[in-house]
Design an enzyme around this catalytic site. Structure first.
Site, PDB file in Angstrom:
ATOM      1  N   ARG A  23       0.836  -1.214   0.000  1.00 36.38           N
ATOM      2  CA  ARG A  23       0.000   0.000   0.000  1.00 36.38           C
ATOM      3  C   ARG A  23       0.870   1.262   0.000  1.00 36.38           C
ATOM      4  O   ARG A  23       0.522   2.255   0.642  1.00 36.38           O
ATOM      5  CB  ARG A  23      -0.959   0.036   1.189  1.00 36.38           C
ATOM      6  N   ARG A  27      -3.418   6.637   0.644  1.00 40.21           N
ATOM      7  CA  ARG A  27      -3.945   7.833   1.322  1.00 40.21           C
ATOM      8  C   ARG A  27      -2.996   8.533   2.284  1.00 40.21           C
ATOM      9  O   ARG A  27      -3.247   9.665   2.665  1.00 40.21           O
ATOM     10  CB  ARG A  27      -5.235   7.468   2.078  1.00 40.21           C
ATOM     11  N   ARG A  36      -7.596  11.950  -5.078  1.00 38.51           N
ATOM     12  CA  ARG A  36      -8.763  11.266  -4.505  1.00 38.51           C
ATOM     13  C   ARG A  36      -9.908  12.242  -4.227  1.00 38.51           C
ATOM     14  O   ARG A  36     -11.088  11.870  -4.306  1.00 38.51           O
ATOM     15  CB  ARG A  36      -8.340  10.558  -3.217  1.00 38.51           C
ATOM     16  N   ASP A  72      -6.752  -2.573  -7.393  1.00 37.71           N
ATOM     17  CA  ASP A  72      -7.285  -3.227  -6.200  1.00 37.71           C
ATOM     18  C   ASP A  72      -7.550  -4.689  -6.497  1.00 37.71           C
ATOM     19  O   ASP A  72      -7.792  -5.058  -7.649  1.00 37.71           O
ATOM     20  CB  ASP A  72      -8.569  -2.556  -5.718  1.00 37.71           C
ATOM     21  N   TYR A 150     -14.680 -11.405   0.366  1.00 34.06           N
ATOM     22  CA  TYR A 150     -15.425 -10.150   0.199  1.00 34.06           C
ATOM     23  C   TYR A 150     -16.746 -10.385  -0.525  1.00 34.06           C
ATOM     24  O   TYR A 150     -17.768  -9.797  -0.180  1.00 34.06           O
ATOM     25  CB  TYR A 150     -14.593  -9.132  -0.591  1.00 34.06           C
TER      26      TYR A 150
HETATM   27  O1  CP3 Z   1      -0.074  -1.633  -2.390  1.00 37.43           O
HETATM   28  C1  CP3 Z   1      -0.261  -0.708  -3.210  1.00 37.43           C
HETATM   29  O2  CP3 Z   1       0.150   0.444  -3.037  1.00 37.43           O
HETATM   30  C2  CP3 Z   1      -0.939  -1.018  -4.522  1.00 37.43           C
HETATM   31  C3  CP3 Z   1      -2.343  -0.873  -4.603  1.00 37.43           C
HETATM   32  C4  CP3 Z   1      -3.259  -1.743  -3.788  1.00 37.43           C
HETATM   33  C5  CP3 Z   1      -4.484  -1.241  -3.241  1.00 37.43           C
HETATM   34  N1  CP3 Z   1      -5.152  -2.304  -2.693  1.00 37.43           N
HETATM   35  C6  CP3 Z   1      -4.901   0.153  -3.290  1.00 37.43           C
HETATM   36  C7  CP3 Z   1      -6.039   0.596  -2.483  1.00 37.43           C
HETATM   37  C8  CP3 Z   1      -3.201  -3.108  -3.497  1.00 37.43           C
HETATM   38  C9  CP3 Z   1      -2.078  -4.075  -3.804  1.00 37.43           C
HETATM   39  C10 CP3 Z   1      -4.406  -3.437  -2.824  1.00 37.43           C
HETATM   40  C11 CP3 Z   1      -4.719  -4.819  -2.394  1.00 37.43           C
HETATM   41  C12 CP3 Z   1      -5.874  -5.056  -1.549  1.00 37.43           C
HETATM   42  N2  CP3 Z   1      -7.108  -4.474  -1.614  1.00 37.43           N
HETATM   43  C13 CP3 Z   1      -5.915  -6.054  -0.549  1.00 37.43           C
HETATM   44  C14 CP3 Z   1      -4.813  -7.029  -0.234  1.00 37.43           C
HETATM   45  C15 CP3 Z   1      -3.732  -6.488   0.579  1.00 37.43           C
HETATM   46  C16 CP3 Z   1      -4.100  -5.836   1.858  1.00 37.43           C
HETATM   47  O3  CP3 Z   1      -3.826  -4.646   1.937  1.00 37.43           O
HETATM   48  O4  CP3 Z   1      -4.631  -6.509   2.747  1.00 37.43           O
HETATM   49  C17 CP3 Z   1      -7.194  -6.009   0.031  1.00 37.43           C
HETATM   50  C18 CP3 Z   1      -7.686  -6.894   1.173  1.00 37.43           C
HETATM   51  C19 CP3 Z   1      -7.950  -5.031  -0.660  1.00 37.43           C
HETATM   52  C20 CP3 Z   1      -9.374  -4.662  -0.446  1.00 37.43           C
HETATM   53  C21 CP3 Z   1      -9.456  -3.247  -0.059  1.00 37.43           C
HETATM   54  N3  CP3 Z   1      -9.397  -2.221  -0.973  1.00 37.43           N
HETATM   55  C22 CP3 Z   1      -9.519  -2.667   1.234  1.00 37.43           C
HETATM   56  C23 CP3 Z   1      -9.622  -3.461   2.522  1.00 37.43           C
HETATM   57  C24 CP3 Z   1      -9.469  -1.281   1.067  1.00 37.43           C
HETATM   58  C25 CP3 Z   1      -9.397  -0.213   2.129  1.00 37.43           C
HETATM   59  C26 CP3 Z   1     -10.699   0.258   2.608  1.00 37.43           C
HETATM   60  C27 CP3 Z   1     -10.502   1.470   3.502  1.00 37.43           C
HETATM   61  O5  CP3 Z   1     -11.235   2.426   3.274  1.00 37.43           O
HETATM   62  O6  CP3 Z   1      -9.619   1.467   4.376  1.00 37.43           O
HETATM   63  C28 CP3 Z   1      -9.407  -1.018  -0.306  1.00 37.43           C
HETATM   64  C29 CP3 Z   1      -9.337   0.290  -0.948  1.00 37.43           C
HETATM   65  C30 CP3 Z   1      -8.008   0.683  -1.425  1.00 37.43           C
HETATM   66  N4  CP3 Z   1      -7.172  -0.100  -2.158  1.00 37.43           N
HETATM   67  C31 CP3 Z   1      -7.393   1.965  -1.240  1.00 37.43           C
HETATM   68  C32 CP3 Z   1      -6.175   1.913  -1.921  1.00 37.43           C
HETATM   69  C33 CP3 Z   1      -5.172   3.025  -2.079  1.00 37.43           C
HETATM   70  C34 CP3 Z   1      -7.989   3.133  -0.506  1.00 37.43           C
HETATM   71  C35 CP3 Z   1      -9.115   3.699  -1.297  1.00 37.43           C
HETATM   72  C36 CP3 Z   1      -9.393   5.164  -1.038  1.00 37.43           C
HETATM   73  O7  CP3 Z   1      -8.633   6.003  -1.506  1.00 37.43           O
HETATM   74  O8  CP3 Z   1     -10.410   5.447  -0.399  1.00 37.43           O
END
Ligand code: CP3
Length: 341
Positions: A23, A27, A36, A72, A150
């Site tokens: 990640r 953010r 964003r 994602d 999910y």
């Molecule tokens: O790692 C990176 O920088 C690359 C991009 C990436 C994102 N998600 C960006 C993202 C990667 C590799 C993921 C993987 C992902 N997504 C996983 C597996 C790894 C982990 O972190 O556990 C999972 C479980 C998800 C599902 C998901 N997507 C979650 C739980 C969330 C966060 C929800 C929250 O609001 O906290 C997301 C959204 C997400 N994915 C964001 C980003 C930058 C945030 C979205 C936003 O800007 O609101």
């Protein structure tokens, strides 16, 4: 391309370990929040120019040794027909959770790769800038079990209670869903390789909820199929398997064809190195250490660097992802400490 990251995946890195963070595009960076503020998360993911720009943000700001594509894991769920929304402070929400065989039958595996074309375009768009920096690009997908979790729960869950109920009472529903996700994920990762990624990582975040036996039946069997298909398609593309729960499942993960095992923070890197000399290892700083004072952070980073000193197959990372409220200066400090090692 020879880079420290790729060399480390081959256990051939002669110098200090490469560093990147899960990640790293997100953010905690003001530059990310600026974009964003103007767009919906999925629109950012689906607009190749934006996805490419966000992928580069942490590389330009902190100089990590590898970039991970901004996207994602839930795009594969969406390509099957699930409606995914990302809701502020709640995370991903899926409109019609999968709970029965008819629910699974409604998911269509037709044209999924065409539906994910925006990801391949983002890869093509970002590659020239990364090549100029000699920085490899990591593509990724969610493990079928984590994506299925999910789709079944409909949102993030702290215990996967609904998934467990289906697993134990009507396992055929879960297996039918995992089969479809596996098919899509194989084609999706092959498409990412064709588009130009240098390496792949599979994220199995929710594996930590599974028992030893169920991890094999509901998660690893499918991940293993994906990894062997990818290895047959492109033997030279390194594959990392990240499982939350890797400290317990390590013997099982080590028996896959993955090149790199990404470890969570309960694991001892030294013990893992002794047990699995053949594997590259990635990890495993407790991400919450980034909330500590700079001198504490430095001590913890240096301990890992000392443990893995001159290990040709070590990639410095966190045990899980950066959090939105983390201080970018701390991220910068970690990258500097590792690169000066
Ligand atoms: O790692 C990176 O920088 C690359 C991009 C990436 C994102 N998600 C960006 C993202 C990667 C590799 C993921 C993987 C992902 N997504 C996983 C597996 C790894 C982990 O972190 O556990 C999972 C479980 C998800 C599902 C998901 N997507 C979650 C739980 C969330 C966060 C929800 C929250 O609001 O906290 C997301 C959204 C997400 N994915 C964001 C980003 C930058 C945030 C979205 C936003 O800007 O609101």
């Amino acid at each position: 391309m020879t880079s420290r990251y790729i060399q480390a995946t081959q256990k051939l890195n002669p110098g200090p370990p490469p560093v990147w963070m899960m990640r790293q595009a997100g953010r905690y960076m003001q530059q990310y929040r600026d974009i964003r503020a103007k767009y919906d998360f999925l629109d950012m993911v689906k607009t190749p120019a934006l996805a490419a720009e966000i992928t580069l943000q942490p590389i330009h700001a902190f100089g990590m040794d590898a970039a991970i594509l901004f996207s994602d894991i839930l795009v594969t769920a969406e390509s099957l027909g699930s409606h995914v929304d990302f809701i502020e402070k709640k995370g991903p929400v899926i409109a019609k959770p999968i709970r029965s065989l008819p629910d699974v039958s409604e998911l269509s595996t037709a044209d999924t790769v065409e539906k994910l074309h925006y990801v391949f375009k983002a890869i093509q768009e970002v590659k020239p800038s990364l090549n100029a920096l000699n920085t490899p690009l990591i593509g990724f997908a969610g493990a079928p079990f984590t994506v299925a979790s999910y789709m079944i729960e409909g949102a993030s869950s702290s215990d996967l209670k609904t998934v467990k109920q289906l697993m134990f009472n009507t396992s055929e529903v879960v297996h039918a869903l995992l089969d479809k996700l596996t098919l899509v994920t194989i084609d999706y990762l092959k498409g990412q390789i064709n588009a130009g990624v240098d390496a792949l990582q599979i994220f199995d975040t929710w594996a930590l909820h599974l028992s030893w036996d169920d991890f094999q039946i509901f998660s690893l069997a499918y991940t293993q199929k994906i990894i062997s298909e990818i290895k047959a398609f492109s033997p030279e593309t390194p594959v990392t398997l990240f499982c939350k729960g890797s400290s317990g499942f390590a013997p099982l993960i080590a028996a896959t064809q993955a090149d790199v095992m990404s470890l969570d923070w309960p694991a001892s890197l030294l013990e893992m190195r002794k047990a699995y000399p053949q594997l590259a290892l990635q990890g495993n700083l407790d991400p919450y250490v980034l909330y500590a004072a700079p001198d504490i952070l430095e001590k913890k980073v240096k301990k890992i660097l000392a443990d893995m000193h001159q290990d040709p197959g070590f990639i410095f990372n966190l045990g899980h992802g950066l959090m939105p409220d983390m201080n970018p200066d701390q991220v910068k400090r970690v990258v500097e400490l590792v690169q000066q090692a």
